[in-house]
Design a protein around this motif. Structure first.
Motif, PDB file in Angstrom:
ATOM      1  N   MET A   1     -74.140  -3.278  15.238  1.00 52.27           N
ATOM      2  CA  MET A   1     -74.798  -3.368  16.551  1.00 52.27           C
ATOM      3  C   MET A   1     -73.743  -3.375  17.656  1.00 52.27           C
ATOM      4  N   ILE A  34     -67.883  -9.509  16.771  1.00 50.83           N
ATOM      5  CA  ILE A  34     -68.533 -10.684  16.172  1.00 50.83           C
ATOM      6  C   ILE A  34     -69.879 -10.281  15.562  1.00 50.83           C
ATOM      7  N   LEU A  35     -70.613  -9.414  16.261  1.00 49.27           N
ATOM      8  CA  LEU A  35     -71.909  -8.970  15.712  1.00 49.27           C
ATOM      9  C   LEU A  35     -71.724  -8.123  14.456  1.00 49.27           C
ATOM     10  N   LEU A  37     -69.494  -8.731  12.196  1.00 50.94           N
ATOM     11  CA  LEU A  37     -69.334  -9.757  11.152  1.00 50.94           C
ATOM     12  C   LEU A  37     -70.710 -10.274  10.725  1.00 50.94           C
ATOM     13  N   VAL A  38     -71.529 -10.577  11.729  1.00 49.00           N
ATOM     14  CA  VAL A  38     -72.860 -11.136  11.493  1.00 49.00           C
ATOM     15  C   VAL A  38     -73.750 -10.141  10.731  1.00 49.00           C
ATOM     16  N   GLU A  39     -73.466  -8.854  10.942  1.00 44.11           N
ATOM     17  CA  GLU A  39     -74.254  -7.775  10.353  1.00 44.11           C
ATOM     18  C   GLU A  39     -74.319  -7.851   8.819  1.00 44.11           C
ATOM     19  N   GLN A  40     -73.336  -8.502   8.185  1.00 49.09           N
ATOM     20  CA  GLN A  40     -73.355  -8.666   6.721  1.00 49.09           C
ATOM     21  C   GLN A  40     -74.660  -9.298   6.241  1.00 49.09           C
ATOM     22  N   MET A  41     -75.315 -10.036   7.099  1.00 47.98           N
ATOM     23  CA  MET A  41     -76.562 -10.712   6.712  1.00 47.98           C
ATOM     24  C   MET A  41     -77.663  -9.717   6.352  1.00 47.98           C
ATOM     25  N   SER A  42     -77.624  -8.544   6.995  1.00 50.76           N
ATOM     26  CA  SER A  42     -78.760  -7.635   6.842  1.00 50.76           C
ATOM     27  C   SER A  42     -78.857  -7.072   5.419  1.00 50.76           C
ATOM     28  N   VAL A  44     -78.854  -8.810   2.781  1.00 54.84           N
ATOM     29  CA  VAL A  44     -79.455  -9.814   1.889  1.00 54.84           C
ATOM     30  C   VAL A  44     -80.980  -9.730   1.948  1.00 54.84           C
ATOM     31  N   ASP A  45     -81.595  -9.710   0.771  1.00 55.33           N
ATOM     32  CA  ASP A  45     -83.057  -9.710   0.708  1.00 55.33           C
ATOM     33  C   ASP A  45     -83.545 -11.148   0.886  1.00 55.33           C
ATOM     34  N   THR A  46     -84.211 -11.413   1.985  1.00 52.57           N
ATOM     35  CA  THR A  46     -84.692 -12.777   2.246  1.00 52.57           C
ATOM     36  C   THR A  46     -86.213 -12.838   2.284  1.00 52.57           C
ATOM     37  N   GLY A  48     -89.722 -13.793   1.708  1.00 54.41           N
ATOM     38  CA  GLY A  48     -90.339 -14.995   1.140  1.00 54.41           C
ATOM     39  C   GLY A  48     -89.482 -16.247   1.171  1.00 54.41           C
ATOM     40  N   VAL A  49     -88.254 -16.146   1.687  1.00 49.56           N
ATOM     41  CA  VAL A  49     -87.399 -17.340   1.756  1.00 49.56           C
ATOM     42  C   VAL A  49     -87.741 -18.130   3.013  1.00 49.56           C
ATOM     43  N   PRO A  51     -87.179 -20.386   6.152  1.00 50.45           N
ATOM     44  CA  PRO A  51     -86.014 -20.705   6.990  1.00 50.45           C
ATOM     45  C   PRO A  51     -85.700 -22.194   6.934  1.00 50.45           C
TER      46      PRO A  51
END
Lengths: 95, 484
Positions: A1, A34-35, A37-42, A44-46, A48-49, A51
């Motif tokens: 992003m 910085i974004l 770095l944060v992009e690594q989150m996308s 991950v299959d979340t 049904g998890v 928050p």
């Protein structure tokens, strides 16, 4: 992003931070990094998890709606930049 | 006197070898002599300290002294201290004289501790090197060309250089454990909610936790016992009984099950740091512990998750600094918006502004689900990894940091490189677990930290496990050259 200078100017306005035009390039490059770095989150299959808002999953405590702290307005206003007659002074808001 | 443990100091005070006033004067003189080279203190509160020492001497004479009566400590400048400047390392609060005491400050004063002053820190606790402070960087007592770590860098340097017997710190992503590792001291971040956040200036409220930095686990246990406990003024304070952490220090650790997460020993870890940590784990095996490899599979995601959750909460918490009620105000504001924008732009430093903007962006309309909600979900996965691990092991061990202390300026140009310093500490905060760092064998003459993570509210076990190693080895006794 990737964020461009207009995005940064919009974000700075929302955050009520004055940013000089000559600093926009610098901020957009840093915030983009910085974004990234944060992009690594996308990845991950979340699905049904749930928050997690609180580490110990506890609910907010409630107390009776009664004032139990003494009024220390004078003490607290002594550290204010500008007051008068117990009021905080700011520039005129309504002409 | 400054090399004595807290128990030795307490015994010396009781035996009248020295008075609290003499002990306080000794430490104040050391601060005068040594601190100009370190910059560990923002404020030295000599008059306040001597008054508190007088009260401690009266309590000692009356036979009313406790284990901490007359012990000289320092508070990180994030804790509000009534009548004493509380800057949080920021120009924003350069003129802020706190009108009340934080609960932690109040509890330690009630226990008889003598506060010598307020320690330097990264601005609003945002940083890993103490270089974002408005008051300039702190230097590492082991090598003054290196950083002490952060954000509690002033507390770590002050304890390591024997400028106080112990100090408070706060840990949102590693800010007690990482500087403890870099400065060769013992630092404990308790379970989230164990110590009150009331009067502790907020950074990221779901992660912030106060703790202790000291020269040994035994010293830390004495301070932890006094500063922990429920506080109705903190809405997330844990209503759990506080044990006497000093009482369990000597418990046998034979049969202790240690887990080593494979993710904490991979790429990016300095080989000498790894070797020092492995040597300490071997020592635990000699003490009767068993070791097994475990996996915290989602822990590599902790840095990205943290850099959404922490900035989001920081952007909300720091909205209170508006130039109206307290703190920095710009000159001649044109209108209210100008007053807000310029007061904040002048009052905050670069790192704080970056995090406010990242947080504002992550919480803005249309991005909330992709950033904050996603991060909270992965936070759950990270927490579940720990829950499963603690079904197999009692404690988790690994390095506190990927490297030893780096040189001043080495990472200031790249915020992301700086953030990766906390790769082994952040997951503990996201899960809300207690963690501790103790010094092990040095690498190339610089301190190395062993991190020990425990289950919820098992601070007593962490201090016990740390203390047993400190009984069997003398790594924690090494003193930096600046203490001479």
């Amino acid at each position: 992003m990737a964020l461009d200078n207009k995005d940064v100017a919009d974000i700075a306005h929302l955050a009520r931070l004055a940013v000089e035009p000559q600093d926009l390039d610098h901020y957009s490059a840093e915030l983009t990094r910085i974004l990234d770095l944060v992009e690594q989150m996308s990845a991950v299959d979340t699905a049904g998890v749930e928050p997690m808002a609180h580490p110990l999953h506890v609910a907010q405590r409630l107390r009776p709606d009664q004032a139990d702290e003494p009024n220390r307005r004078e003490r607290f206003q002594r550290i204010a930049p500008l007051t008068e007659d117990g009021l905080y002074l700011v520039p005129k808001v309504i002409e | 006197m400054h090399d004595m443990t807290i128990a030795e100091l307490a015994a010396g005070l009781r035996a009248k070898q020295f008075s609290s006033r003499e002990l306080t004067q000794h430490y104040l003189q050391r601060i005068d002599a040594v601190d100009p080279g370190l910059n560990a203190f923002i404020t030295v509160a000599a008059d306040h300290a001597l008054d508190a020492a007088g009260a401690a001497d009266r309590a000692l004479a009356a036979g009313e002294a406790g284990p901490l009566t007359g012990i000289p400590i320092a508070h990180k400048d994030i804790f509000c201290t009534d009548g004493i400047k509380t800057s949080c390392g920021s120009r924003m609060l350069d003129t802020f004289i706190a009108p009340y005491d934080a609960t932690v400050v109040e509890k330690l004063a009630a226990a008889g501790c003598v506060m010598l002053g307020k320690t330097n820190m990264d601005e609003f606790a945002m940083g890993s090197s103490n270089e974002t402070s408005w008051y300039g960087p702190v230097r590492n007592p082991w090598d003054e060309t290196r950083v002490p770590g952060g954000s509690s860098g002033g507390s770590a340097a002050a304890v390591a250089a024997r400028l106080c017997a112990a100090a408070t710190g706060t840990d949102t992503g590693g800010s007690i454990r990482q500087p403890a590792a870099f400065c060769g001291i013992t630092g404990i971040k308790p379970t989230y909610g164990r110590c009150s956040r009331w009067g502790m200036i907020a950074f990221a409220s779901s992660l912030d936790q106060a703790g202790v930095m000291a020269r040994s686990a035994a010293d830390a246990a004495a301070v932890m016992t006094a500063m922990s406990g429920f506080d109705r003024r903190d809405s997330t304070s844990a209503d759990e009984p506080v044990p006497d952490y000093s009482a369990a220090l000597d418990d046998d650790i034979a049969g202790l099950r240690i887990g080593l997460p494979k993710e904490y020993f991979g790429e990016g870890l300095d080989a000498e740091v790894a070797a020092a940590v492995e040597a300490a784990v071997k020592e635990y095996e000699r003490l009767g512990a068993s070791v097994q490899q475990i996996s915290l599979a989602n822990s590599p995601l902790s840095v990205p998750v943290y850099y959404v959750v922490a900035p989001a909460e920081c952007s909300s918490n720091l909205a209170r600094f508006d130039g109206v009620r307290y703190g920095h105000r710009c000159e001649e504001p044109r209108d209210l918006e100008d007053l807000y924008k310029r007061s904040r732009a002048e009052g905050f430093g670069a790192e704080v502004k970056r995090r406010i903007m990242i947080g504002t962006y992550a919480l803005s309309a249309g991005y909330y689900d992709a950033y904050y909600l996603k991060a909270q979900q992965i936070r759950h996965l990270i927490s579940d990894d720990f829950r499963r691990a603690f079904e197999q092991v009692d404690v988790i061990m690994g390095p506190t940091t990927p490297s030893t202390a780096f040189t001043l300026g080495a990472k200031t140009a790249d915020p992301v490189a700086m953030y990766l310093n906390d790769i082994y500490t952040i997951a503990t905060n996201l899960a809300g677990l207690p963690g501790l760092s103790i010094p092990v064998a040095p690498a190339r003459g610089l301190p190395v930290g062993l991190q020990i993570i425990g289950n919820y509210f098992r601070e007593g076990q962490l201090l016990n496990v740390a203390h047993r190693l400190q009984q069997a080895t003398d790594w924690h006794r090494a003193a930096p050259p600046a203490t001479a």
